[in-house]
Design an enzyme around this catalytic site. Sequence first.
Site, PDB file in Angstrom:
ATOM      1  N   ASP A   1     -43.736  59.162  64.509  1.00  0.00           N
ATOM      2  CA  ASP A   1     -44.951  58.878  63.755  1.00  0.00           C
ATOM      3  C   ASP A   1     -44.511  58.311  62.411  1.00  0.00           C
ATOM      4  O   ASP A   1     -43.366  58.482  61.993  1.00  0.00           O
ATOM      5  CB  ASP A   1     -45.756  60.165  63.585  1.00  0.00           C
ATOM      6  CG  ASP A   1     -46.930  59.991  62.650  1.00  0.00           C
ATOM      7  OD1 ASP A   1     -47.713  59.043  62.848  1.00  0.00           O
ATOM      8  OD2 ASP A   1     -47.049  60.796  61.708  1.00  0.00           O
TER       9      ASP A   1
ATOM     10  N   ASP B   1     -50.839  63.886  66.252  1.00  0.00           N
ATOM     11  CA  ASP B   1     -49.594  63.769  67.002  1.00  0.00           C
ATOM     12  C   ASP B   1     -49.453  64.871  68.052  1.00  0.00           C
ATOM     13  O   ASP B   1     -48.613  64.769  68.946  1.00  0.00           O
ATOM     14  CB  ASP B   1     -48.383  63.854  66.062  1.00  0.00           C
ATOM     15  CG  ASP B   1     -48.335  62.710  65.069  1.00  0.00           C
ATOM     16  OD1 ASP B   1     -48.576  61.563  65.487  1.00  0.00           O
ATOM     17  OD2 ASP B   1     -48.069  62.964  63.881  1.00  0.00           O
TER      18      ASP B   1
END
Length: 787
Positions: A493, A687
């Site tokens: 990420d 996430d």
Amino acid sequence: MTVPCRLCGRPVAGADGRAGDVFCCDGCARVFDVLSHLDPEAGTAYLEAARRLGVIPGEPEAGAPDLPADPVALRDERFRMDGLACPSCAWVAEQVLAAQPGVASASVDFLTGTGTVRYDLRVASADRLTAALDRLGYRMGPVEDEAGVTASRRLTVAFVLAAVLTMNLMSLSAVRYARDLGWLSEVPVFLPWLELGLCLPVFAVGWVPAVRRAAAALRRGRATMDLLVALSAGAAFALSCAALVTGRDDIYFETAAGLVTIALLSRAVEARLRDRAFRRTALLLRMDVARVRVPGEGPREAWRPVAEVRPGDVVLVDPGEIVPFDGEVLEGQVRVSEAVLTGEPAPLLRTAGDPVPAGARVEEGRLRLGVRRPFAETGLARVTAALRETLARGEGRLRAADRVAAAFVPAVLAVAGGAWAVRWAMYGAPYAWSPEGWFPSVAVLAVACPCAFSLAGVAALTAVTGACLDRGLLVRDPAGLEVIPRVRSVVFDKTGTLSEGRIAVDRVAWLGPERPDLLPHVLAAEHGAGHPVAAALRAFLHERGVPDFPPEAEIEDLPGLGRRMALEGRSFAVGAAGLFVAPREPEGTPPGATLAWFGLDGEAAGCFVLADPVRPDAATTVAALKSRGLRVDVLSGDRPEATATVARAIGADAAEGGATLEVKVARIRAREAAGDRILYVGDGTNDALAMAEATASLAVAGSTDEALAAADVVALHGRLDAVPAAVDAARRLTRTVRGNYAWAATFNLIFVPVAATGALRPLVAMLLMLLSSLGVLANSLRAARRA
């Protein structure tokens, strides 16, 4: 004789038979003492209410219906478990606890010697559970108490006692061997009885506990390594006792004691390894403090519950104490150690204005700490919660090693029995029942003790995960660490993971006429949001005096996109570009900038231009991963231009921006289905689902609760070098486990047949078994030193 408890009515064994002030436990005695000082009517009312609610534990009366499930009456108890000799013991203790009345679930983790049990307070109690395990030689204690880490000490004491007595036994047995060689004419009559007297304490401290554990496992259909210890040493002891009674000379008390002593040594060495791992987990768990010291009136100080402390309050921390909140030094200077959080052992100097994280230990000076955030929002609180969940889950897939050992025991028993049957068939019953006929089978039991098989996976995992914790890596799921070596790609990420997460708003860019009346609604929409972008927007608007008011409508969270709420019959949204119809990028926007849009009914009115510096170690981390043969990608919800700029700067292989939560999950799922194996590194709620879909996952410090819950490994210090470190540790674990299994299998394949032929004496066989176990432990410790 038994009499009923004066309070709850349970039978109390060992009483003198006179009903009176007899209680089943200290708790009943204390409750009765309180009630006895009340008005009689009030005391009776309290007693009846306590029994009705199940506060006073008691067995159900005969014929009474089962108590209904009551969440209020259920209690989760974490405990420290001493006396675990091998992974099989963890299974046995778990089954014993689960079979107790009132126990809803139980889990025992051999890895750290800890466990959890959920039981009904109306039926069961901690004292009863402890008593049930005590009979098997297992001891429960509070997990937070480091003084309870005494398993290896007790085993060491037992081993030293057994070793001293065994050495004396061997010295005495030398007299009989001297007689056999013709050096002495006769042996004193009392000598065999003296040997028996020295052997009995050895059996009391080592053999009897093994028999109890083996018997408990057999009652549940399980054969453990304790069974082989009990049979091999017990057979040598029984043969010697029979010879002593019948007047024969074939006495082998030194062999029986030697088998028990060597088994104790193996257990003591293994327990030391487990206790080292427990000390690390106990240190973290003890940080979950309940009360803190705060300034009072004048020179006086007061104590306040952690839940009542708010940001802006002042907390006092003395040397040797743990810092309970994230905060900053208000005055003077102190030295603090952040070793548990970062792995850095050297104390750090902190002066006024410097940040101090929760979990640090004050080494010098008194810390006057300004609290920045509530305890529940600190990284320490999240890590301790994650650690408790890890302990509650138990060993999971690592119990495959124990299953191998469990299947191995019946095979060994068959080989030992077969060797004895062959001698019966070849030489007849008298020879088969003689020491010469028995001892080859005893040697098979001794040399094949599956300690090495049981320890092969657990010892390696204990050593490697303990070394990881020293270096700031908390392994939440051992199974996740096991699969990391199969990973081919690492997906990062961006925001808060590759970037520092210190997001700052550079300016507000309007796409048309300025609408400052919309800015208070941005504050309202972001009210209570924990995302770093939301925090940056709130700080920016507060600094500019934008009025803040609670939201008038329900806020809809859109993970990976932003937030939306109703505003005067229209839809107001704040977040990513995907919430709006083709928003136009403002002129002069830097390529790496992040944009947070806001507007009405899908039309963007403007955006905030945000800057979030890339972590200084991002490029070196990517290079390190590539040098290990891994592909590195960036998958972010940020705009594609910003994501691509960061990816180029750090040397990633590919990047994709504008990825919503659903897109992230779809990308990971598609790549996994195509045969790729992914390690996902993230920190946010958006996430979490992608992390769960990946082969393995790693969360950096400061992650949201959802990301922490999904992560297999947590980087406590928050540095990106934790990613290649985790890869190296996982690969080292795999090599170590494979080496341990190869060693154990080869050892048994060689020496079990040798022992069956009668070429090994039982004592020599047990020494070889010890070498096998020590080889596994030495290989595991070597892996830990290199981790």
